[in-house]
Enzyme design. Sequence first.
Site: not given
Ligand code: BJW
Ligand code: ZN
Length: 251
Positions: A118, A126, A150
């Site tokens: 990610h 840009c 730009c």
């Molecule tokens: C502990 C702990 C400790 C706490 N020890 N554990 C419907 C169905 C399926 C897919 C989709 C859908 N509708 C849309 C989609 C696609 C979409 C998606 O998946 N959405 C779902 C939410 C439904 N995905 C996308 O859009 C991706 N691209 C894509 O699919 O491209 C194709 C496409 C193109 C054109 C049109 C459509 C599709 C891109 C996804 C990008 C995600 N970006 C982010 C932001 C990144 C930048 C930033 O950080 O600012 O990525 S969102 C955010 O979520 C971030 C994270 O990497 C990501 C995952 O989160 P993560 O790491 O799992 O965190 P949490 O908070 O959810 O969980 C933390 C966990 O830790 C918890 O379980 C706690 O219990 C645990 N924990 N303390 C151990 N000490």
């Molecule tokens: Zn530029």
Amino acid sequence: MVFSPSLISKLQRAESVTVFTGAGISAESGVPTFRGTDGIWKKFKPEDLANFDAFIRNPELVWEWYKYRKQLMGSIQPNAGHTALAEMEKRFAQFAIITQNIDNLHRRAGSKNVHELHGNVERNYCIGCGKTFADEEIMKMDKAPRCTSCGDLVRPDVVWFGELLPVDQWQKSVSAAERADIFFSVGTSSVVFPAASLPHTAKGAGAYVVEINIERTELSPFADEVLLGRSGDILPNILKLCRSSRMSEQN
Ligand code: BJW
Ligand code: ZN
């Protein structure tokens, strides 16, 4: 900490280990998670800010969020979980980290083979001409920085909802999932795709899938083992296990 006989014997014999991480691994360093009981971006859902339309609609707001996080992520340190993984890398013939995190903490802990799905919060570009900008420049500019060539908006080099993941990082991650003897999924809610498909890819290719999380997730029913607890406690114990079980070969 007591581990199952299966995990102990898998660790003894594993050639290839892949670790998939999410926000939870950095929680103990002070980075808030997105979701779950401890997720503290309560005011906004990640879907509200982490998408291109939101950025175009309100670049000031999105940049306020990222500038805050850039400052936070620059001021904290890797924790015991990150450090244990960096040590584990030295003990296996093949070892890869696939991270969804943008905070750079795996590399700062010393891990070498890291695939960032990610993006990385330390980079910016840009949206008009692609020119890249260092954080020092960005942090000096107005809340929503503009390109010095730009004049278009500059954005953080991270992957937002609806955007494609970096192709090379994705391909390397799929390969690392497919070749894993053991696949750890650590601190991720397993709800964001396509990243969340990787443990399933690994399992389909024969890996032993181990989840480490403070609570059960969408992945839990499919994992071979779920270790409930903090990654900063569990991973150092897994490292200890590697040290004792693989001592004769690796030390
Ligand atoms: C502990 C702990 C400790 C706490 N020890 N554990 C419907 C169905 C399926 C897919 C989709 C859908 N509708 C849309 C989609 C696609 C979409 C998606 O998946 N959405 C779902 C939410 C439904 N995905 C996308 O859009 C991706 N691209 C894509 O699919 O491209 C194709 C496409 C193109 C054109 C049109 C459509 C599709 C891109 C996804 C990008 C995600 N970006 C982010 C932001 C990144 C930048 C930033 O950080 O600012 O990525 S969102 C955010 O979520 C971030 C994270 O990497 C990501 C995952 O989160 P993560 O790491 O799992 O965190 P949490 O908070 O959810 O969980 C933390 C966990 O830790 C918890 O379980 C706690 O219990 C645990 N924990 N303390 C151990 N000490
Ligand atoms: Zn530029």
